[in-house]
Design an enzyme around this catalytic site. Sequence first.
Site, PDB file in Angstrom:
ATOM      1  N   SER B 158       0.824  -1.196   0.000  1.00 51.06           N
ATOM      2  CA  SER B 158       0.000   0.000   0.000  1.00 51.06           C
ATOM      3  C   SER B 158       0.869   1.261   0.000  1.00 51.06           C
ATOM      4  CB  SER B 158      -0.936  -0.052   1.210  1.00 51.06           C
ATOM      5  OG  SER B 158      -1.911   0.937   1.140  1.00 51.06           O
ATOM      6  N   ASP B 323      -8.914  -6.424  -4.222  1.00 53.87           N
ATOM      7  CA  ASP B 323      -8.530  -5.113  -3.678  1.00 53.87           C
ATOM      8  C   ASP B 323      -9.174  -4.023  -4.529  1.00 53.87           C
ATOM      9  OD1 ASP B 323      -7.321  -2.803  -2.776  1.00 53.87           O
ATOM     10  OD2 ASP B 323      -5.264  -3.559  -2.942  1.00 53.87           O
ATOM     11  N   HIS B 356      -7.991  -5.125   0.126  1.00 51.04           N
ATOM     12  CA  HIS B 356      -6.695  -4.453   0.243  1.00 51.04           C
ATOM     13  C   HIS B 356      -5.832  -5.079   1.342  1.00 51.04           C
ATOM     14  CE1 HIS B 356      -3.911  -1.201  -0.310  1.00 51.04           C
ATOM     15  NE2 HIS B 356      -4.028  -0.771   0.920  1.00 51.04           N
TER      16      HIS B 356
END
Lengths: 205, 379
Positions: B158, B323, B356
């Site tokens: 991320s 995600d 995610h």
Amino acid sequence: MTDADRALLARRPDLATIAQWVKPDARVLDLGCGDGMLLRYLWKERNAEGYGVEIDDANAGACVKNDVNVLQMNLESGLETFQDQSFDYVILSQTLQAMRHTEAILREMLRVGREAIVSFPNFGHWLGRLQVVAGRMPVSESLPHTWYDTPNLHLCTIADFEDLAADLGIRVLERVVLNNGRPIHTLPNLRGSLAIYRCAAGVPG
Amino acid sequence: MNAPQFPPGSVGLVVPQKAVFAEPLSLKSGATLPGFELAYETYGTLNAARSNAVLVCHALNAAHHVAGIYAEEPENVGWWDNMVGPGKPLDTNRFFVIGVNNIGGCHGSTGPMSTNPATGKPWGGGFPVVTVEDWVLAQSKLADYLGIQTFAAVMGGSLGAMQAMQWTLSYPNRIRHSLVIASTPKLSAQNIAFNEVARQAITTDPDFHGGHYYEHGVVPRTGLRLARMLGHITYLSDDAMMEKFGRTLRSGALGFNFDIDFEIESYLRYQGDKFSTYFDANTYLRITKALDYFDPAAQFGDDLSAAMVRAKAAFLVISFTSDWRFAPARSREIVRALLDNRRVVSYLEIDAPHGHDAFLMDDPRYMSAVRAYYENMAL
């Protein structure tokens, strides 16, 4: 050559032909690259650099283990990730017959690569013809799947492929036809179980 | 007394350390930090050639405590403990791994809670807005301090992956491999929109006081809690949330009031409550801004391929199909820019259901790929 390489080439006789065609230091894109062993072989033996495209999780993971560049993507959505003429060779080994969009992938291969190398099982092989005459779908070493569990969608013969190549304006630069790993020169569409082509885009106009 | 028992593969007890930098740090905003401190942890041993260092960058909610446990807080396991440790995918028997809390953070590095030397009071709302580039700059100072010229790899998920990417652009000669997991080359309008709602929740909390709430002895807990609840929704996939909570009722019947009916409400409230007790709202604001501002292609006419020309590292890019915060298509943009520059890159699109947050999970395909990638890394 390592033992693993030798074992691979024995298992996949088309790969030896493909490896012979690839010039040293070439840039190679291998579509449906499996566990990446061809790319690894071309890297070690030809100093070729390149990428494999593979959709299957286990195969893509095996490529990482084999230390070859792999891109886990779906070939059916095309090669839009790749620029025009960015590779010396785009290889599609024994995958054409399982593709949904046959014409599109052949066109895309020659957009992205200067040459395309394609291999496929020859549906014209006499053993298969005999089985069809006997009223059965062919099952053989090069076509090992039964009709109900085959991944193959678009099987063709050597003659069929060459017709399509002509229709698409694809020039055949070289052809090798094998049976049990041995080259076949006479009556290839009848006696050959595996066909390997090196192609380029036709001369414009 | 028995020696403490650790699960297999744990780095065991770890002690955070602090590096103090007296020289000023010029930030992208034009502001300057007169000096700064970085809290960090290390696992494994730096080899004689100093070639086995791996920097692990944190995302929104984490810090330098990547692996292991603290003696006085045995419950506080590092946030990527499943990834980092002896025999784990990032194997500390082979690699020297560093976790660092970024500037602007609230876990020991210089941030809004630190004292501003010019005023003698906490920086609070006066702490500058920091960027991914600023973090990477500060991380490079830590590398200098630790005697590491070149990282074998910089890795993150991320926002952490944005730092791993930025390293290849800021210091192309100091990083050999970049592991970019569940990331994006820039936030979409929708991503920014979620961040803005989170920031508004914080800044409109009556206890916010323009970020100077420390002086008022309060914390904008309501706002921070809402921000975390909102963020948490974006970390999970619809399917994963349905699978985990469904429409299960907390007490078995609808309440016909505005207390908790569904389990998901209870879960979000719990997550929000927990987060608001240990995270700093000013830090949250700054980290979301760093996310919004990250856009290496911006100074290259929005051409990511042109931006990535500088990168020399080999890349492993990984995305997760479920995600929707940073969808696989965003990772493919990174891959495409690398291919345009003929860089060494592998890309895996893991068909994982978690959304995610999958980058923190134990999917065997994901973990074994990362393991194999590190095993093949020459030192």
